[in-house]
Design an enzyme around this catalytic site. Sequence first.
Site, PDB file in Angstrom:
ATOM      1  CG  LEU A  29       5.610   4.564  -7.146  1.00 53.87           C
ATOM      2  CD1 LEU A  29       6.255   3.367  -6.485  1.00 53.87           C
ATOM      3  CD2 LEU A  29       5.623   4.395  -8.654  1.00 53.87           C
ATOM      4  N   GLY A  30       1.652   6.329  -5.536  1.00 54.54           N
ATOM      5  CA  GLY A  30       0.265   6.189  -5.123  1.00 54.54           C
ATOM      6  C   GLY A  30       0.089   6.497  -3.666  1.00 54.54           C
ATOM      7  N   GLY A  65      -3.738   3.332   2.459  1.00 59.53           N
ATOM      8  CA  GLY A  65      -4.280   3.604   3.779  1.00 59.53           C
ATOM      9  C   GLY A  65      -3.208   4.031   4.766  1.00 59.53           C
ATOM     10  CB  VAL A  82       3.983   4.349  -2.248  1.00 61.26           C
ATOM     11  CG1 VAL A  82       5.180   3.478  -2.588  1.00 61.26           C
ATOM     12  CG2 VAL A  82       3.135   3.684  -1.194  1.00 61.26           C
ATOM     13  CE  LYS A 125       2.830   2.012   1.861  1.00 61.86           C
ATOM     14  NZ  LYS A 125       1.885   0.916   1.852  1.00 61.86           N
ATOM     15  CG  ASP A 169      -6.355  -3.164   3.966  1.00 61.99           C
ATOM     16  OD1 ASP A 169      -7.426  -3.519   3.422  1.00 61.99           O
ATOM     17  OD2 ASP A 169      -5.902  -2.021   3.865  1.00 61.99           O
TER      18      ASP A 169
END
Length: 814
Positions: free
Chosen positions: A504-505, A508, A512, A526, A623
Site C-alpha cells: 500500500l505504501g 517513515g 505497509v 506494517k 508526526d
Amino acid sequence: MNPVKVFLVSLLTLLLLQICVSIDTISANESIADGETLVSSGQKFTLGFFSPGNSSKRYAGIWFTRTGFTAHSVVWVANRDNPINDTSGVLSISSEGNLVIYANNRTTPIWSTNVTTVSSAGSFTAQLSDLGNLALVRQDSNSVTWQSWDHPVNTLLPFSKLGIDYRTGLDRFLTSWKSLDDPGTGDFSLRMATEGSPETVLYEGQVPMWRTGPWDGYKANGIPEMQRNFIYNATVVSNSDEAIFTWGTINNSIISTYYIDESGLLNRALWQDQDKKWVVFYTAPTEACDYYGHCGPFGECDPYTPGAFECTCLPGFQPKNSNAWYLRDASGGCVRNPGAQVCGNGEGFVRIQNAKLPDTSVAWVNLSLDLKACELECLRNCSCMAYALANLRTGVGCTAWYGDLNDTRVFTFGGQDLYVRVDAAELAKYNKSSKGFLAKKGMVAVLVIAVAVVLILVLSVLYWWMKRKRNDPAKDESFDESLLAIDVNAIIAATNDFSSANKLGEGGFGSVYKGQLASGQEIAVKRLSTTSRQGVEEFKNEVRLISKLQHKNLVRLYGCCVHREEKMLVYEFLPNRSLDLFIFDKSKSSLLDWSKRFEIIMGIARGLLYLHQDSRLKIIHRDLKASNVLLDAAMNPKISDFGMAKIFGDDQTEANTNKVIGTYGYMSPEYAMDGLYSIKSDVFSYGVLLLEIISGRRNNYASARDNSTNLVGQIWELWAEGTSLDIVDPSLGQKCPPGEVLKCIQVGLLCVQDNPADRPTMSAVVFMLGNETTLAYPSKPVYVLNTRPSNSDSSTARTASSVNDVSVTMMEPR
Ligand SMILES: *[C@@H]1O[C@H](CO)[C@@H](O)[C@H](O)[C@H]1NC(C)=O
Ligand SMILES: *[C@@H]1O[C@H](CO)[C@@H](O)[C@H](O)[C@H]1NC(C)=O
Ligand SMILES: *[C@@H]1O[C@H](CO)[C@@H](O)[C@H](O)[C@H]1NC(C)=O
Ligand SMILES: *[C@@H]1O[C@H](CO)[C@@H](O)[C@H](O)[C@H]1NC(C)=O
Ligand SMILES: *[C@@H]1O[C@H](CO)[C@@H](O)[C@H](O)[C@H]1NC(C)=O
Ligand SMILES: *[C@@H]1O[C@H](CO)[C@@H](O)[C@H](O)[C@H]1NC(C)=O
Ligand SMILES: *[C@@H]1O[C@H](CO)[C@@H](O)[C@H](O)[C@H]1NC(C)=O
Ligand SMILES: *[C@@H]1O[C@H](CO)[C@@H](O)[C@H](O)[C@H]1NC(C)=O
Ligand SMILES: *[C@@H]1O[C@H](CO)[C@@H](O)[C@H](O)[C@H]1NC(C)=O
Ligand SMILES: *[C@@H]1O[C@H](CO)[C@@H](O)[C@H](O)[C@H]1NC(C)=O
Ligand SMILES: *[C@@H]1O[C@H](CO)[C@@H](O)[C@H](O)[C@H]1NC(C)=O
C-alpha cells in the site's frame, strides 16, 4: 521535645549536610586521586578520572553530573593526549602553582597547565564552577591564572567563548576527539577565522570544511535555523579587543552543548530528562551545498532544484571547465563571461536573494555605511566583487568582497541579499527578466482578485441558505484486554508473501501491505523497517498498551507479530487510504465537500484530544500529517502511526537513516530548532493540517528564488487583510459557509503560533470548533522553515509531489 530525639534529628541533619555539601575546590595540599571527584556547588558538573567508551585508559575530565556517564557528556579532558594506563592518577596543584597530573608515583607530571608564575604554591586553589569551568586562582591577588574554558576540548559550554582575544593572543577553539574511545586531539577543529571579517569555520586539518557565515546581527548568516531561539541566545562580538562567539541557555535547568563529533560534524545537542538521552537537533555540514567551496570560486550552490545539478555560476560568470562541469564536478569554479567589462563601463549589481554570503576572509566591513553607500563604495573600486548589508538588526553596515567569491549558496528561507558585480550586458538581461516577471505577477494578481470578489459575492448569498447540522459522535471505548499475537504464517498467507501487488505504501516506519485473513477480514500490515534497540518483550508490552487505545478517530491496532528479527503491526484496513490522496489531488478533492471536510477536521481533533488527554498513556503523536490520517469507507478520519515513538522505545526508526523527528512543513519551531516536543508540537501540526484541508494545498516550501512564503504565512497575511477566504480550495465550489470556514482558519492560525504557550490545547480546539465563541487574534507566524530533507541518495524524495511526505531524519555521524 525528647532530648534523645533532638540529638538524633541533629545528627541526621548533620549527616545529610555532610552528603549534600560536596567539595568543589582543591587547595595546594589537597589532591584528587582516581576514584575521587570534585563536584560543583550546584552539583551540575563533576570532575574526576574516567575511561571513555571501551578504553581502559584513564583520563581526568569534567562531565555533567545529571547526564551521568554517557557519550558526549564529557565536556572537558585534561590529559587528552597523555592517558594513564592504570588507576594511579592524581590531580593536584604543583609547587609552581600549576594544576598537574601525576601517575605511577613519579615526580614528573604527565600533564601540566604550564602556567609560569613566580609564587609559592600555597597560595593557589582550583575550583570547579557550576558553569563547568575549572579555574586556577591565585589566592593573594584573587586572580585567575588558568581556566579550562580557555582550553576547550571538543565541547563549547553555554557562557564560554570561542575565538580570539587580541589583547592576550589567546585563541580558543574546539578540536574533535580521535574516537569515542580516545579523547586525543583529532583532525577536526572549529575556529574563529580572523582574516578579513571574522567568522567561525570548521576545518579538517588546515582545510576549511564548512563555514557558519558571518554574524548578521541576529544569527550566523549560514545557519538559518538560528533565527528563532527558544532555549538559548547566541552572539558574536568582533572589535579590536576580541573576535568571539558565545552563547547561553535561557533556562538554567536546560543541559545543552555544541560539540564536534568524531567524524567532524558540528552538533547542537539537548539533554532530554524524560528520555534520559541526548537529542542532536542541529548538525552541520549535512548536504552537499554545506561543504566548503562545493561549487568552486564564483560558483553558487542551490540544492533545491529537483533533479538538477546543484551548482550554477554567479550571474555574469560561466564554468571555468565546462567538460568537468558537465560531468558534475564544479570544483574548478567559474570565470567571468568572456569580454565582460566590469570597470567603468555601465556595470552594476545583481541581487541574489536568500544567500549564504561568500567566505569573508577577503571581505571588508564598515558598520556605519548604509546599503546605498555600500553600493557606491563597491562600485568605485573595480576589484570589489560583491557587497551585502552587514547588520540586519540595525539595517546599516557594509560588507564588501575584494577577491574570490568562495562558498556561496542559497537557502529556501533565511540567508540574505548578496549583490554581485556584473557588466552592463548581464545587468540588462536581469532588468528585462525582472520586468517580465513583475508584469506576469501583476496579471495574476488582477485575476486572483477578480475571482475572489466573485467568489465572496456568491458565498455571501449562499451563506443564509446554508445551515449545517453536525452529529457529535460518541466515543467508542470498549477496551479489548487481550492482545492478538498474530501468527507469521497467517500474515504471509494474507499478504501473498508481502507481494508488491499488496504493497500500500511506504512510510517513515516501514512498508505497509494489504492483506486478507482466512476469515475474510481485511488487514493492513506494517512491516517495521528497523533493527530497533528495543527487546521483543518491551515491544510486545508497548503494542499491548497502544492496542488498548480505542477511539473512532484512531486506526485500530489489532496486534503484532514478531518473527526472528522482524516486527510487524497489524491494523484494521481502511479502503479509502489516506487524506492526502484526496485533498491534494485535483480530480479527487471535489469528493470532499465542506461538511465532510469539517467532519474530518473535527474527527482529527477528537482523535488527537483522546491521545493527549483522555487515554491513559498521554501520547504525543510527533508526526501528524495528511498522509497519517486514513479514511474509512464513510470517509471518517482515523489517525494512524500514533504511539510509534512509544512502540520504538526510542527515536530510532529507520534502518538506513536515523532519528525520525517529524515531517518538514508540519514541525513546530521549538521542535525543529531546539528538539523540544510537547503536546503543543502536535497542536502545531494539527493547525498546519487544518489549513491544508481548507486550502487543498500543502504547506509547501517555495523555491529559493521565488519570493513567496509558505502556506501558513500566506494564509496569515490574507487573514490579517480580511481576505482569507481566497485560500479556500476552489474545488469546494460555492458551497461553504464563510462563517464556519473563517472560524476554522482562525483556529488553524491559533494552532500554528510560534510560542507553544500561545497555542490552544486540543480540548480548547474541539470546543472552539464546536461552539460559537469569540476567538483570540492569532499572532503572526515568524517561523518559516528553511531546510529541506537532504535526502541526497533518494531520488524520489526530491520530486515535488513526495517531498512533503518524507518524515525527516537527522543524519547520524557517518
Ligand atoms: C600545606 O602543607 C604545608 C607543608 O606541608 C603546611 O605548612 C601548610 O600549612 C599546609 N597548608 C594547608 C592549607 O593545610
Ligand atoms: C565497545 O565495544 C562494543 C563491543 O565490541 C561495541 O559494540 C561498541 O560500539 C563499542 N563502543 C565504543 C564506544 O567503541
Ligand atoms: C602507558 O603504557 C604505554 C605502553 O605500554 C607507555 O608507552 C606509556 O608511557 C604508559 N603511560 C604511562 C602514563 O604510564
Ligand atoms: C605509590 O606509593 C605508595 C606509598 O608510597 C605505595 O603504597 C603504592 O603502592 C605506590 N604505587 C605504585 C603504583 O607504585
Ligand atoms: C606543557 O609543556 C610540556 C613541555 O613543553 C608539553 O609537552 C605539554 O604538552 C604542555 N602541556 C599543555 C597542557 O600544554
Ligand atoms: C543571553 O540572555 C541572558 C539573559 O537575558 C543574558 O544575561 C546573556 O548575556 C545573554 N547571552 C548572550 C550570549 O547573548
Ligand atoms: C526551566 O525548565 C524547567 C524544566 O524544563 C521548567 O520546569 C521551568 O519552569 C523552566 N523555567 C523557566 C523560567 O522557564
Ligand atoms: C566607515 O565609513 C565612514 C563614513 O564613510 C567613515 O567615516 C569611517 O572612517 C569608515 N570606517 C572605517 C573603519 O573605514
Ligand atoms: C580597491 O580595493 C583594494 C582592496 O581593498 C585596494 O588595495 C585598492 O587600493 C583599492 N583601489 C582603489 C582605487 O581604491
Ligand atoms: C577560493 O577557493 C580557491 C579554490 O579552492 C582557492 O584557491 C582560493 O584561495 C580561495 N579564496 C579565498 C579567498 O578563500
Ligand atoms: C536596470 O534597471 C535600473 C533600475 O530599474 C536602471 O537604473 C538601470 O539603468 C537599468 N540598467 C540597464 C543596463 O538597463
